[in-house]
Design a protein around this motif. Sequence first.
Motif, PDB file in Angstrom:
ATOM      1  N   ARG A  31       0.835  -1.199   0.000  1.00  0.00           N
ATOM      2  CA  ARG A  31       0.000   0.000   0.000  1.00  0.00           C
ATOM      3  C   ARG A  31       0.878   1.260   0.000  1.00  0.00           C
ATOM      4  O   ARG A  31       0.416   2.335  -0.343  1.00  0.00           O
ATOM      5  N   GLN A  32       2.127   1.105   0.426  1.00  0.00           N
ATOM      6  CA  GLN A  32       3.071   2.228   0.485  1.00  0.00           C
ATOM      7  C   GLN A  32       4.044   2.213  -0.701  1.00  0.00           C
ATOM      8  O   GLN A  32       5.106   2.830  -0.642  1.00  0.00           O
ATOM      9  N   GLU A  33       3.679   1.504  -1.774  1.00  0.00           N
ATOM     10  CA  GLU A  33       4.609   1.316  -2.886  1.00  0.00           C
ATOM     11  C   GLU A  33       5.057   2.640  -3.497  1.00  0.00           C
ATOM     12  O   GLU A  33       6.232   2.835  -3.811  1.00  0.00           O
ATOM     13  N   GLU A  34       4.136   3.582  -3.642  1.00  0.00           N
ATOM     14  CA  GLU A  34       4.495   4.869  -4.242  1.00  0.00           C
ATOM     15  C   GLU A  34       5.496   5.607  -3.364  1.00  0.00           C
ATOM     16  O   GLU A  34       6.487   6.154  -3.864  1.00  0.00           O
ATOM     17  N   ALA A  35       5.261   5.607  -2.039  1.00  0.00           N
ATOM     18  CA  ALA A  35       6.189   6.284  -1.125  1.00  0.00           C
ATOM     19  C   ALA A  35       7.544   5.591  -1.112  1.00  0.00           C
ATOM     20  O   ALA A  35       8.593   6.260  -1.025  1.00  0.00           O
ATOM     21  N   ILE A  36       7.543   4.252  -1.214  1.00  0.00           N
ATOM     22  CA  ILE A  36       8.800   3.501  -1.259  1.00  0.00           C
ATOM     23  C   ILE A  36       9.596   3.854  -2.514  1.00  0.00           C
ATOM     24  O   ILE A  36      10.810   4.081  -2.464  1.00  0.00           O
ATOM     25  N   ASP A  37       8.906   3.914  -3.656  1.00  0.00           N
ATOM     26  CA  ASP A  37       9.577   4.265  -4.913  1.00  0.00           C
ATOM     27  C   ASP A  37      10.150   5.683  -4.857  1.00  0.00           C
ATOM     28  O   ASP A  37      11.267   5.933  -5.336  1.00  0.00           O
TER      29      ASP A  37
END
Length: 212
Positions: A182-188
């Motif tokens: 769910r945090q993929e965008e923030a991780i990227d």
Amino acid sequence: MAKPFMIAGIAAPLPVNNLDTDQIMPKQFLLGIDKSGLARGLLHDLRLDANGHVREQFVLNRLEYQGAKILIGGANFGCGSSREHAVWGLQQGGFEAVIAPSYGEIFYFNSTNNRLLLVTLQPEEVEALVAELESGSDKHVSIDVENEVVLTPSGQRYRFSLPARQKQMLVEGLDMIGLTLRQEEAIDTFETRHWAAQPWSRIDLPAQQNHN
């Protein structure tokens, strides 16, 4: 919360303090290489005697508790070794939730990661719930996860609390990987900024060569 989430069904009382993971899932059932087939090992040495005969008075062998979805445990439920098989075995045995005064720490986090609901009530509340189940004909208990309430057959309501992350995983059907994604965008975004600021720390592996 996005939607209501309820667990409701027969609740089986097993108020044994310090019931450890070795009793929940004995070692002889840990030989497989996957998670399957663990229901037959669930509480094996409590359900059966040394000769393999069914202990008729054991709660899970009694007719009125067949198909139970909720297990009512004693203090320090799931203590002992870290075997995650104890959680998988409970789930394969049909249990969706455990209610107890306290839990072994590793068992607690294994349960959270696998979406087995653990409800913590005060010892006197668990005692009252067990007494009600054992004395009455109605064995059904409801757990309202959204509102954090346990509802007993007589209408008694016991409040509990859940960490926000655990509640989200239960309601939205997520495991730890799903929750992280769910945090993929923030991780990227973090990764891009990190490598831009510290390019010398990045090691790019060579692309695989096709030798065919």
